[in-house]
Design a protein around this motif. Sequence first.
Motif, mmCIF file in Angstrom:
data_model
loop_
_atom_site.group_PDB
_atom_site.id
_atom_site.type_symbol
_atom_site.label_atom_id
_atom_site.label_comp_id
_atom_site.label_asym_id
_atom_site.label_seq_id
_atom_site.Cartn_x
_atom_site.Cartn_y
_atom_site.Cartn_z
ATOM 1 N N GLN A 67 0.830 -1.212 0.000
ATOM 2 C CA GLN A 67 0.000 0.000 0.000
ATOM 3 C C GLN A 67 0.868 1.268 0.000
ATOM 4 O O GLN A 67 0.484 2.284 -0.579
ATOM 5 N N LEU A 68 2.026 1.212 0.666
ATOM 6 C CA LEU A 68 2.934 2.373 0.647
ATOM 7 C C LEU A 68 3.392 2.658 -0.783
ATOM 8 O O LEU A 68 3.406 3.814 -1.223
ATOM 9 N N LEU A 69 3.728 1.605 -1.505
ATOM 10 C CA LEU A 69 4.196 1.796 -2.884
ATOM 11 C C LEU A 69 3.044 2.263 -3.778
ATOM 12 O O LEU A 69 3.205 3.159 -4.602
ATOM 13 N N LYS A 70 1.862 1.662 -3.565
ATOM 14 C CA LYS A 70 0.693 2.080 -4.370
ATOM 15 C C LYS A 70 0.318 3.525 -4.088
ATOM 16 O O LYS A 70 -0.135 4.246 -4.966
ATOM 17 N N ALA A 71 0.489 3.949 -2.844
ATOM 18 C CA ALA A 71 0.109 5.325 -2.480
ATOM 19 C C ALA A 71 1.125 6.342 -3.001
ATOM 20 O O ALA A 71 0.898 7.548 -2.921
ATOM 21 N N GLY A 72 2.270 5.848 -3.486
ATOM 22 C CA GLY A 72 3.213 6.767 -4.130
ATOM 23 C C GLY A 72 4.539 6.943 -3.429
ATOM 24 O O GLY A 72 5.332 7.819 -3.791
ATOM 25 N N SER A 73 4.829 6.100 -2.436
ATOM 26 C CA SER A 73 6.152 6.214 -1.811
ATOM 27 C C SER A 73 7.229 5.831 -2.809
ATOM 28 O O SER A 73 7.039 4.920 -3.628
ATOM 29 N N GLU A 74 8.387 6.493 -2.708
ATOM 30 C CA GLU A 74 9.550 5.999 -3.438
ATOM 31 C C GLU A 74 9.882 4.617 -2.877
ATOM 32 O O GLU A 74 9.638 4.346 -1.696
ATOM 33 N N PRO A 75 10.415 3.727 -3.732
ATOM 34 C CA PRO A 75 10.574 2.335 -3.293
ATOM 35 C C PRO A 75 11.569 2.141 -2.150
ATOM 36 O O PRO A 75 11.477 1.166 -1.415
ATOM 37 N N ASP A 76 12.493 3.073 -2.004
ATOM 38 C CA ASP A 76 13.475 2.953 -0.925
ATOM 39 C C ASP A 76 12.812 3.453 0.368
ATOM 40 O O ASP A 76 12.965 4.604 0.763
ATOM 41 N N LEU A 77 12.029 2.568 1.001
ATOM 42 C CA LEU A 77 11.298 2.966 2.211
ATOM 43 C C LEU A 77 12.303 3.384 3.291
ATOM 44 O O LEU A 77 13.423 2.871 3.333
ATOM 45 N N PRO A 78 11.894 4.289 4.189
ATOM 46 C CA PRO A 78 12.841 4.731 5.219
ATOM 47 C C PRO A 78 13.270 3.604 6.147
ATOM 48 O O PRO A 78 14.378 3.613 6.677
ATOM 49 N N PHE A 79 12.404 2.628 6.350
ATOM 50 C CA PHE A 79 12.721 1.429 7.139
ATOM 51 C C PHE A 79 11.613 0.427 6.857
ATOM 52 O O PHE A 79 10.538 0.793 6.365
ATOM 53 N N ASN A 80 11.880 -0.836 7.183
ATOM 54 C CA ASN A 80 10.832 -1.838 7.003
ATOM 55 C C ASN A 80 9.760 -1.602 8.055
ATOM 56 O O ASN A 80 10.084 -1.394 9.225
ATOM 57 N N PRO A 81 8.471 -1.649 7.662
ATOM 58 C CA PRO A 81 7.441 -1.408 8.668
ATOM 59 C C PRO A 81 7.593 -2.353 9.861
ATOM 60 O O PRO A 81 7.934 -3.525 9.700
ATOM 61 N N ILE A 82 7.343 -1.794 11.044
ATOM 62 C CA ILE A 82 7.319 -2.604 12.265
ATOM 63 C C ILE A 82 5.855 -2.959 12.519
ATOM 64 O O ILE A 82 4.996 -2.069 12.559
ATOM 65 N N VAL A 83 5.579 -4.239 12.629
ATOM 66 C CA VAL A 83 4.235 -4.700 13.010
ATOM 67 C C VAL A 83 4.455 -5.644 14.181
ATOM 68 O O VAL A 83 5.102 -6.686 14.028
ATOM 69 N N ALA A 84 3.972 -5.250 15.358
ATOM 70 C CA ALA A 84 4.270 -6.021 16.566
ATOM 71 C C ALA A 84 2.985 -6.199 17.355
ATOM 72 O O ALA A 84 2.341 -5.214 17.731
ATOM 73 N N SER A 85 2.608 -7.457 17.600
ATOM 74 C CA SER A 85 1.322 -7.724 18.240
ATOM 75 C C SER A 85 1.512 -8.457 19.564
ATOM 76 O O SER A 85 2.536 -9.126 19.780
ATOM 77 N N GLY A 86 0.506 -8.332 20.425
ATOM 78 C CA GLY A 86 0.545 -9.060 21.695
ATOM 79 C C GLY A 86 1.837 -8.768 22.438
ATOM 80 O O GLY A 86 2.273 -7.610 22.509
ATOM 81 N N PRO A 87 2.486 -9.806 22.975
ATOM 82 C CA PRO A 87 3.725 -9.580 23.741
ATOM 83 C C PRO A 87 4.819 -8.927 22.897
ATOM 84 O O PRO A 87 5.671 -8.210 23.422
ATOM 85 N N ASN A 88 4.788 -9.163 21.569
ATOM 86 C CA ASN A 88 5.831 -8.558 20.709
ATOM 87 C C ASN A 88 5.756 -7.029 20.709
ATOM 88 O O ASN A 88 6.740 -6.346 20.415
ATOM 89 N N SER A 89 4.566 -6.488 21.036
ATOM 90 C CA SER A 89 4.437 -5.028 21.019
ATOM 91 C C SER A 89 5.236 -4.386 22.164
ATOM 92 O O SER A 89 5.404 -3.171 22.193
ATOM 93 N N ALA A 90 5.730 -5.215 23.082
ATOM 94 C CA ALA A 90 6.584 -4.679 24.158
ATOM 95 C C ALA A 90 8.028 -4.503 23.697
ATOM 96 O O ALA A 90 8.872 -4.046 24.474
ATOM 97 N N LEU A 91 8.311 -4.852 22.430
ATOM 98 C CA LEU A 91 9.681 -4.701 21.889
ATOM 99 C C LEU A 91 9.675 -3.508 20.939
ATOM 100 O O LEU A 91 9.100 -3.592 19.841
ATOM 101 N N PRO A 92 10.294 -2.373 21.318
ATOM 102 C CA PRO A 92 10.151 -1.155 20.504
ATOM 103 C C PRO A 92 10.564 -1.325 19.040
ATOM 104 O O PRO A 92 9.939 -0.746 18.162
ATOM 105 N N HIS A 93 11.591 -2.093 18.761
ATOM 106 C CA HIS A 93 12.034 -2.258 17.370
ATOM 107 C C HIS A 93 11.831 -3.698 16.899
ATOM 108 O O HIS A 93 12.717 -4.308 16.288
ATOM 109 N N ALA A 94 10.643 -4.246 17.152
ATOM 110 C CA ALA A 94 10.370 -5.639 16.786
ATOM 111 C C ALA A 94 10.403 -5.822 15.267
ATOM 112 O O ALA A 94 10.103 -4.898 14.510
#
Length: 368
Positions: free
Chosen positions: A183-210
């Motif tokens: 969706q980022l690419l479809k919405a028009g972002s340049e392909p070199d994203l600033p970082f890979n999206p962080i998606v952290a759920s449940g206990p993983n959300s307690a890790l800031p850079h999961a």
Amino acid sequence: MAINRYSHFQEGMEAHNVDLLALIPSPTFFYLSGLDFHLMERPIVGFFSPRRQPLLVVPELERERAGTSSFECEVLTYGESDASREAAFSQAVEKIKGLSTKVSIEPLRMRAFEMQLLEHANPEWVFTNAEVLLRELRIQKDDVEIESIRRAVIVAEDALRQTLPQIHSGMSERELASELTIQLLKAGSEPDLPFNPIVASGPNSALPHATPTDRQLETGDLLIIDWGARHNGYISDITRTFAIGEIDPELLQIAEIVALANDSGREAVSPGTPCGRVDKAAREVIDAAGFGEYFVHRTGHGIGLEAHEPPNIRAGEELILSPGMTFTVEPGIYLPDHGGVRIEDDIVVTQSGAESLTTLPRQLEILG
Ligand code: GLY
Ligand code: MN
Ligand code: MN
């Protein structure tokens, strides 16, 4: 624009008594020249000085790009042999060694590889740190840069809006991160994203850079999504936290506290304020609620061509905010093995206060 930027930079070099700056491909190299070379095993070095035309040493395959860009510079090229490369660097030294025995570099960027080439090409050179000069140059964004960041925020927010309806329990973090990337690419972002999206759920959300895993979302989870887009080289960096169905009261409580801390941090931003005061404003809210030990990072960082650049919004930071500075305000609370909340906005300091470029709601939204 590049010409004004370059003459502004030359004035900065003079003010800092820097006669010679050597850069390898980096955001600063792009900032000064508009040239976006790949960093690779074939060295590229730009020599910049207030007293001469910029001089670039590049491999033969980049001659065309360097020579035909609107950035006025002298270009030396080399072929595939080591001898040809050494000859090009020796030739560069002959052209510029009279400028200074000191060469300023970016310590976070310059590699040992190019340093050794430069030392070999001119053993008399001594290397100094260009950080202060470059920070002063890049920390205040002009209108064109701010509009690029604003656009990167709009693109990122659009991408999230397209992704949200697709989130359901049973979906894995990895699937969600992939969908958001598309969706980022479809919405028009340049392909070199600033970082890979962080998606952290449940206990993983307690890790800031999961890093996204195969864990599937389930009812009762907190879900942190931290993502960004790039436009004209400039980035956005946003975090929102969601709940999957009903969550337990302690998680609801930390979501409310972090939202208040985010408000407090943003409200503290104004020209003339030290960065440390913004950190304090956010941190005090979390401390007062008794969760201080679970806010384990600084309140924010500068954004621009890099996702992490000055200013540092951290405790005790005395740097004074001024109009045009752009940075994140991103307090969080992370309860180990339980769940975490972070709310991250992209802020620009204005003449009279601050503007949040991010517009998405900050209150916890229940999905699924
Ligand atoms: N996306 C990483 C950070 O917010 O610093
Ligand atoms: Mn951030
Ligand atoms: Mn972030």
